[in-house]
Design a protein around this motif. Structure first.
Motif, PDB file in Angstrom:
ATOM      1  N   LEU A 252       0.747  -1.121   0.278  1.00 44.16           N
ATOM      2  CA  LEU A 252      -0.058   0.000   0.025  1.00 44.16           C
ATOM      3  C   LEU A 252       0.973   1.436   0.067  1.00 44.16           C
ATOM      4  O   LEU A 252       1.697   1.215   0.768  1.00 44.16           O
ATOM      5  N   VAL A 253       0.802   2.090  -0.892  1.00 46.42           N
ATOM      6  CA  VAL A 253       1.529   3.486  -0.991  1.00 46.42           C
ATOM      7  C   VAL A 253       0.613   4.796  -0.890  1.00 46.42           C
ATOM      8  O   VAL A 253      -0.723   4.497  -1.236  1.00 46.42           O
ATOM      9  N   ARG A 254       1.130   5.852  -0.541  1.00 47.73           N
ATOM     10  CA  ARG A 254       0.333   6.920  -0.345  1.00 47.73           C
ATOM     11  C   ARG A 254      -0.012   7.539  -1.662  1.00 47.73           C
ATOM     12  O   ARG A 254       0.998   7.670  -2.624  1.00 47.73           O
ATOM     13  N   ALA A 255      -1.177   7.990  -1.867  1.00 50.03           N
ATOM     14  CA  ALA A 255      -1.769   8.617  -3.059  1.00 50.03           C
ATOM     15  C   ALA A 255      -2.476   9.693  -2.605  1.00 50.03           C
ATOM     16  O   ALA A 255      -3.624   9.268  -2.133  1.00 50.03           O
ATOM     17  N   GLY A 256      -2.145  11.115  -2.403  1.00 50.32           N
ATOM     18  CA  GLY A 256      -2.893  12.230  -1.725  1.00 50.32           C
ATOM     19  C   GLY A 256      -3.199  11.701  -0.290  1.00 50.32           C
ATOM     20  O   GLY A 256      -2.095  11.598   0.335  1.00 50.32           O
ATOM     21  N   ARG A 257      -4.369  11.646   0.120  1.00 48.53           N
ATOM     22  CA  ARG A 257      -4.444  11.472   1.668  1.00 48.53           C
ATOM     23  C   ARG A 257      -4.798  10.154   1.910  1.00 48.53           C
ATOM     24  O   ARG A 257      -4.624   9.923   3.253  1.00 48.53           O
TER      25      ARG A 257
END
Length: 325
Positions: free
Chosen positions: A77-82
């Motif tokens: 799982l990677v950060r995308a926006g919030r």
């Protein structure tokens, strides 16, 4: 070397070999609890959401995600926006993990005596409009007589994607087999169906012989749930050099039949599947050959052996067999 010393050395070596084998086997065995954590994380797509479901702190869930990343060699799982989005590897694992965890839960669940009279359970069934109206009354009557504690929840079917079956949000689904249907999904035919024309009583097509030319020349209500207006009926007309003209496009059978019943529009719908919807209107066979098709029942293989699920599947097959006769 004395015989006793040789025996002692052999026994010591054997203990070391056994201890080392046990140690390395323990080292190689993954923590299977991580599968449950991974399953919930991939369903929620959120560390906070997964932590709430598993009743853990957010920091504990973050540590678990870190361990999963280390074990799989992927960030998952990677950060995308919030928010967080799954990696391609996570998408690849999601369905496999869900199935493994579901099967493990089934193995560990205590075996219970199956008694329809005392069964308390809800089932979610996904189907296109027309199925509930045509087969629902008989199905509910059988359920009331055999298992009064069972409750059905019918939900609409906007597409043929089998994700709800894989994720367990839907127990059963009806419809035709599509390309988006997962290869692992189990299938059982319910009945054969064909397209027919539906018009109001007194419509010009309710009198005289319906020819391909008369049918194509009328004004039609088209049906499209996926943005495509061309289908098997249009392909059959094209072979004759004809094309039907649509005055309006709707997203389902029910509004198409309703419009045809109150206007001069022509609706073309599955005959058996929508029988209760067009009751009281004029029905006619299409004047050109259009392939018939099978309406089937779909479910995920993890539910194969579930006795209540198996009972409901048989009940639906029986009801559809009687309903189409």
């Amino acid at each position: 070397m004395a015989e006793g010393a040789r025996i002692a050395k052999y026994s010591c070596t054997k203990r070391h070999v056994w201890r080392d084998s046990w140690y390395f086997s323990r080292m190689a065995m993954p923590d299977l609890n991580l599968l449950v954590t991974l399953d919930v994380l991939l369903q929620e797509g959120s560390v906070v959401g997964a932590a709430k479901r598993l009743q853990l702190s957010a920091s504990a869930m973050s540590r678990a995600l870190a361990r999963l990343r280390e074990e799989t060699g992927d960030p998952l799982l990677v950060r995308a926006g919030r928010g967080l989005v799954p990696t391609p590897r996570a998408l690849e694992l999601r369905d496999r993990v869900r199935q493994v965890v579901g099967e493990a839960e089934a193995v560990l669940r205590p075996a219970m005596k199956f008694d329809l009279a005392t069964l308390e359970r809800s089932f979610t069934i996904r189907s296109s409009e027309g199925f509930v109206e045509t087969f629902g009354p008989a199905l509910l009557a059988r359920i009331a007589a055999e298992a009064p504690g069972v409750r059905l929840w019918f939900v609409p079917k906007p597409d043929k994607d089998s994700t709800p079956l894989r994720e367990g949000t839907v127990d059963l689904e009806t419809g035709t087999i599509g390309k988006a249907m997962g290869p692992e999904v189990r299938t059982q035919g319910l009945f054969r169906d064909r397209f027919v024309g539906i018009v109001r009583k007194g419509h010009p097509l309710s009198r005289g012989r319906v020819t391909p030319q008369r049918y194509a020349a009328g004004t039609h209500v088209l049906i499209s749930r996926r943005g495509l207006e061309m289908g098997a009926v249009d392909a059959a007309l094209q072979t004759l050099g004809l094309m039907r003209r649509g005055a309006v496009t709707v997203g389902g059978f029910a509004p198409a039949i309703a419009l045809a019943g109150e206007s001069d529009l022509i609706a073309t719908v599955p005959e058996q599947h929508t029988r209760r919807l067009w009751h009281g209107l004029h029905r006619f066979a299409l004047p050109m050959p259009v392939p018939a098709f099978t309406i089937s029942l779909f479910w995920h293989p993890r539910m194969d052996a579930d006795p209540a699920h198996r009972w409901l599947r048989k009940l639906m097959v029986d009801v559809c067999a009687v309903g189409r006769s």
